[in-house]
Motif scaffolding. Structure first.
Motif, PDB file in Angstrom:
ATOM      1  N   VAL A 179       0.833  -1.205   0.000  1.00 36.96           N
ATOM      2  CA  VAL A 179       0.000   0.000   0.000  1.00 36.96           C
ATOM      3  C   VAL A 179       0.869   1.256   0.000  1.00 36.96           C
ATOM      4  CG1 VAL A 179      -1.665   1.359   1.357  1.00 36.96           C
ATOM      5  CG2 VAL A 179      -1.984  -1.097   1.084  1.00 36.96           C
ATOM      6  N   SER A 180       1.963   1.236   0.760  1.00 42.35           N
ATOM      7  CA  SER A 180       2.828   2.417   0.841  1.00 42.35           C
ATOM      8  C   SER A 180       3.508   2.736  -0.481  1.00 42.35           C
ATOM      9  CB  SER A 180       3.882   2.219   1.932  1.00 42.35           C
ATOM     10  OG  SER A 180       4.771   1.172   1.579  1.00 42.35           O
ATOM     11  N   VAL A 181       3.716   1.700  -1.324  1.00 40.69           N
ATOM     12  CA  VAL A 181       4.426   1.935  -2.583  1.00 40.69           C
ATOM     13  C   VAL A 181       3.480   2.054  -3.781  1.00 40.69           C
ATOM     14  CG1 VAL A 181       4.794  -0.474  -3.306  1.00 40.69           C
ATOM     15  CG2 VAL A 181       6.527   1.248  -3.836  1.00 40.69           C
ATOM     16  N   LEU A 182       2.269   1.493  -3.681  1.00 42.97           N
ATOM     17  CA  LEU A 182       1.342   1.489  -4.813  1.00 42.97           C
ATOM     18  C   LEU A 182       0.385   2.670  -4.832  1.00 42.97           C
ATOM     19  CD1 LEU A 182       0.382  -2.312  -5.005  1.00 42.97           C
ATOM     20  CD2 LEU A 182       1.970  -1.058  -6.479  1.00 42.97           C
ATOM     21  N   PHE A 183       0.200   3.329  -3.687  1.00 40.62           N
ATOM     22  CA  PHE A 183      -0.784   4.403  -3.610  1.00 40.62           C
ATOM     23  C   PHE A 183      -0.155   5.706  -3.121  1.00 40.62           C
ATOM     24  CE2 PHE A 183      -3.066   0.418  -3.042  1.00 40.62           C
ATOM     25  CZ  PHE A 183      -4.065   0.530  -3.988  1.00 40.62           C
ATOM     26  N   ARG A 184      -0.699   6.810  -3.602  1.00 37.16           N
ATOM     27  CA  ARG A 184      -0.257   8.133  -3.165  1.00 37.16           C
ATOM     28  C   ARG A 184      -1.347   8.785  -2.308  1.00 37.16           C
ATOM     29  NH1 ARG A 184       2.511  10.961  -8.523  1.00 37.16           N
ATOM     30  NH2 ARG A 184       4.244   9.482  -8.753  1.00 37.16           N
ATOM     31  N   GLY A 185      -1.046   9.983  -1.842  1.00 38.86           N
ATOM     32  CA  GLY A 185      -2.052  10.735  -1.092  1.00 38.86           C
ATOM     33  C   GLY A 185      -2.397  10.090   0.234  1.00 38.86           C
ATOM     34  N   ILE A 186      -3.646  10.282   0.647  1.00 38.79           N
ATOM     35  CA  ILE A 186      -4.093   9.842   1.966  1.00 38.79           C
ATOM     36  C   ILE A 186      -3.967   8.332   2.127  1.00 38.79           C
ATOM     37  CG2 ILE A 186      -6.026   9.742   3.567  1.00 38.79           C
ATOM     38  CD1 ILE A 186      -4.874  12.516   3.237  1.00 38.79           C
ATOM     39  N   LEU A 187      -4.377   7.560   1.117  1.00 43.61           N
ATOM     40  CA  LEU A 187      -4.352   6.103   1.236  1.00 43.61           C
ATOM     41  C   LEU A 187      -2.927   5.593   1.445  1.00 43.61           C
ATOM     42  CD1 LEU A 187      -5.955   3.493   1.217  1.00 43.61           C
ATOM     43  CD2 LEU A 187      -5.677   3.389  -1.272  1.00 43.61           C
ATOM     44  N   GLY A 188      -1.990   6.154   0.728  1.00 42.94           N
ATOM     45  CA  GLY A 188      -0.593   5.750   0.896  1.00 42.94           C
ATOM     46  C   GLY A 188      -0.079   6.053   2.284  1.00 42.94           C
ATOM     47  N   ARG A 189      -0.564   7.150   2.864  1.00 43.45           N
ATOM     48  CA  ARG A 189      -0.115   7.534   4.205  1.00 43.45           C
ATOM     49  C   ARG A 189      -0.807   6.712   5.295  1.00 43.45           C
ATOM     50  NH1 ARG A 189       2.861  12.099   3.683  1.00 43.45           N
ATOM     51  NH2 ARG A 189       2.574  13.296   1.766  1.00 43.45           N
ATOM     52  N   LEU A 190      -1.857   6.002   4.928  1.00 43.77           N
ATOM     53  CA  LEU A 190      -2.565   5.153   5.891  1.00 43.77           C
ATOM     54  C   LEU A 190      -2.176   3.686   5.729  1.00 43.77           C
ATOM     55  CD1 LEU A 190      -6.152   6.706   5.727  1.00 43.77           C
ATOM     56  CD2 LEU A 190      -4.345   7.158   7.396  1.00 43.77           C
ATOM     57  N   ALA A 191      -0.983   3.441   5.184  1.00 37.36           N
ATOM     58  CA  ALA A 191      -0.550   2.073   4.891  1.00 37.36           C
ATOM     59  C   ALA A 191      -0.568   1.187   6.131  1.00 37.36           C
ATOM     60  CB  ALA A 191       0.852   2.104   4.275  1.00 37.36           C
ATOM     61  N   ILE A 192      -0.143   1.726   7.275  1.00 40.83           N
ATOM     62  CA  ILE A 192      -0.112   0.931   8.506  1.00 40.83           C
ATOM     63  C   ILE A 192      -1.527   0.500   8.897  1.00 40.83           C
ATOM     64  CG2 ILE A 192       0.367   0.998  10.986  1.00 40.83           C
ATOM     65  CD1 ILE A 192       2.749   2.804  10.354  1.00 40.83           C
ATOM     66  N   LEU A 193      -2.459   1.447   8.843  1.00 37.11           N
ATOM     67  CA  LEU A 193      -3.840   1.127   9.210  1.00 37.11           C
ATOM     68  C   LEU A 193      -4.433   0.095   8.247  1.00 37.11           C
ATOM     69  CD1 LEU A 193      -6.315   1.677  10.956  1.00 37.11           C
ATOM     70  CD2 LEU A 193      -6.888   3.583   9.443  1.00 37.11           C
ATOM     71  N   VAL A 194      -4.195   0.247   6.944  1.00 40.56           N
ATOM     72  CA  VAL A 194      -4.709  -0.698   5.956  1.00 40.56           C
ATOM     73  C   VAL A 194      -4.104  -2.085   6.185  1.00 40.56           C
ATOM     74  CG1 VAL A 194      -4.844  -1.257   3.497  1.00 40.56           C
ATOM     75  CG2 VAL A 194      -5.120   1.110   4.244  1.00 40.56           C
ATOM     76  N   GLY A 195      -2.791  -2.123   6.477  1.00 41.01           N
ATOM     77  CA  GLY A 195      -2.128  -3.395   6.734  1.00 41.01           C
ATOM     78  C   GLY A 195      -2.666  -4.092   7.972  1.00 41.01           C
ATOM     79  N   VAL A 196      -2.931  -3.313   9.013  1.00 40.56           N
ATOM     80  CA  VAL A 196      -3.484  -3.882  10.247  1.00 40.56           C
ATOM     81  C   VAL A 196      -4.875  -4.463   9.997  1.00 40.56           C
ATOM     82  CG1 VAL A 196      -4.381  -3.284  12.533  1.00 40.56           C
ATOM     83  CG2 VAL A 196      -2.121  -2.479  11.838  1.00 40.56           C
ATOM     84  N   VAL A 197      -5.698  -3.746   9.232  1.00 43.10           N
ATOM     85  CA  VAL A 197      -7.044  -4.241   8.915  1.00 43.10           C
ATOM     86  C   VAL A 197      -6.963  -5.528   8.100  1.00 43.10           C
ATOM     87  CG1 VAL A 197      -9.163  -3.760   7.621  1.00 43.10           C
ATOM     88  CG2 VAL A 197      -8.127  -1.973   9.040  1.00 43.10           C
TER      89      VAL A 197
END
Length: 434
Positions: A179-197
């Protein structure tokens, strides 16, 4: 009202931001947009703020409560000039875990209180005399080393959780990276939260999540508060954290000043005092120590909105969420595999932040003073050396911090006296070519 920093002017038409412009701390957009951005700040701090109490076995809802309280107090004390969210500080993880082994959660809370009071006192000194003395006490070679050893000291803890559920841990870590490398903006900055989910969902499918306490919890109620117990022996574990928090707060103020074009140096002392008071309150009631959050700087950079009105919304939203025991128990169900996967990255990131400080300040490691400072302190911190002095026990982080300060300043003084080495803060000059 202006003394509280709550007298905002509406930026433009309140709906749009023209290219090249930003919404400054004393401005706001329309309230619906401001509320929306404030909730983005809550989401941005969410993953990291909740990982700290989960990793340290403390109530997540209580940490969220004091995070909201601390944020609101920070905004009031800085008079609405420094936009910031106070989330859980990773620097507290290692000393809390170490002190819990001997004195339990209440003993660790006593250490948090001591750190908070010390930080507030240092903030008063900075407000009175400026921050120049901090830069002299902790130049980049020392600060970078201390931050690095705090992160690397936690490596065994990450490994322990990772090995308990490797499939879930690998999934969590892999999703964060992608997520941190494939997305920019807000979603990319929320990589930790997305990974935890994502890791959480995998853990549910694998039967690794216990929902028993979640079903029993009420929808509305007070967070679980507990009072600290003070032990002289934990001082050596928590005092080094104060140095890191000072550096983080000053760095945050400078970052926001750079992005907004405003001179915020007069508020650096206030920011440190506010964080110190917020950390003290958290320790007194059962929460984790706080710090200014880089995650929320990312939201500001992406939205170009630096309005403190959005942070008032974020602090209030965090408080409201903390009054749901069911929500707190839901967070507490995050299994060790997810924690192990996320911590593998997070602890490493703390270590690399120390390296980043070296790089940004162009620390010259061809100078033996800088090289020896980092070499000695890192091994002490990573290997978790311990030293008992009466009732005091100095563990890896405390010893490593002390070593970094002692080695750097003693070598610098001796080299200056003997004339055997150049200034460690100046790069070595190449010899002239003939």
């Amino acid at each position: 009202m202006s003394l509280l920093g709550t007298k905002w002017t509406v930026h433009g038409d309140g709906r749009t931001i023209k290219p090249g412009q930003v919404v400054s701390p004393d401005e706001r957009l329309s309230w619906p947009r401001t509320v929306g951005i404030g909730l983005q700040h809550v989401v941005a701090m969410f993953g990291a703020t909740f990982l700290v109490p989960l990793l340290t076995h403390m109530p997540p809802a209580t940490t969220l409560f004091f995070s909201g309280i601390g944020t609101l107090f920070f905004l009031v004390l800085t008079r609405g000039r420094v936009p910031s969210y106070l989330g859980s500080s990773f620097a507290f993880i290692a000393p809390i875990l170490a002190s819990q082994q001997q004195f339990g959660v209440t003993g660790a809370l006593g250490g948090v209180v001591v750190a908070g009071v010390t930080l507030a006192v240092l903030g008063l000194v900075v407000q009175k005399f400026g921050a120049t003395w901090i830069n002299r006490l902790m130049p980049a070679p020392v600060t970078g080393t201390i931050v690095a050893l705090i992160g690397l000291n936690l490596a065994p803890s990450a490994k322990s959780n990772f090995e308990k559920a490797p499939v879930t841990a690998i999934t969590t870590l892999l999703v964060i990276i992608l997520v941190s490398v494939l997305f920019r903006g807000i979603l990319g900055r929320l990589a930790i939260l997305v990974g935890v989910v994502a890791g959480y969902l995998v853990a549910v499918l694998r039967g690794e999540v216990d929902f028993s306490k979640l079903h029993e919890a009420a929808w509305i109620g007070l967070p679980h508060f507990q009072t600290p117990v003070f032990h002289f022996a934990v001082l050596g574990l928590f005092i080094p954290v104060v140095l890191v928090l000072v550096a983080e707060n000053i760095g945050h103020v400078k970052s926001v000043a750079l992005m907004t074009g405003e001179d915020l140096d007069p508020y650096a002392g206030r920011a440190i005092i506010a964080d110190g008071v917020a950390t003290t309150l958290a320790g007194l009631g059962g929460g984790s120590g706080t710090t200014t959050y880089a995650e929320n700087i990312g939201v500001m950079a992406a939205t170009k909105v630096y309005s403190t009105a959005a942070y008032y919304v974020a602090g209030a939203a965090a408080l409201l969420l903390s009054f749901s025991p069911k929500f707190g128990e839901l967070i507490a169900t995050v299994p060790v595999g997810v924690l192990g996967g996320a911590a593998t990255l997070l602890y490493g990131m703390i270590g690399v932040l120390g390296v980043r400080i070296w790089v940004q300040n162009k620390v010259d490691f061809s100078n033996n003073i800088n090289l020896t400072t980092a070499a000695v302190a890192l091994i002490i911190g990573v290997a978790d050396f311990t030293w008992n002095a009466g009732q005091l026990q100095f563990a890896g982080i405390a010893l490593g911090t002390g070593a970094a300060l002692a080695v750097y300043h003693s070598m610098h003084a001796l080299a200056k006296w003997r004339g055997t080495a150049g200034d460690p803060l100046e790069p070595e000059k190449e010899p002239a070519q003939h």
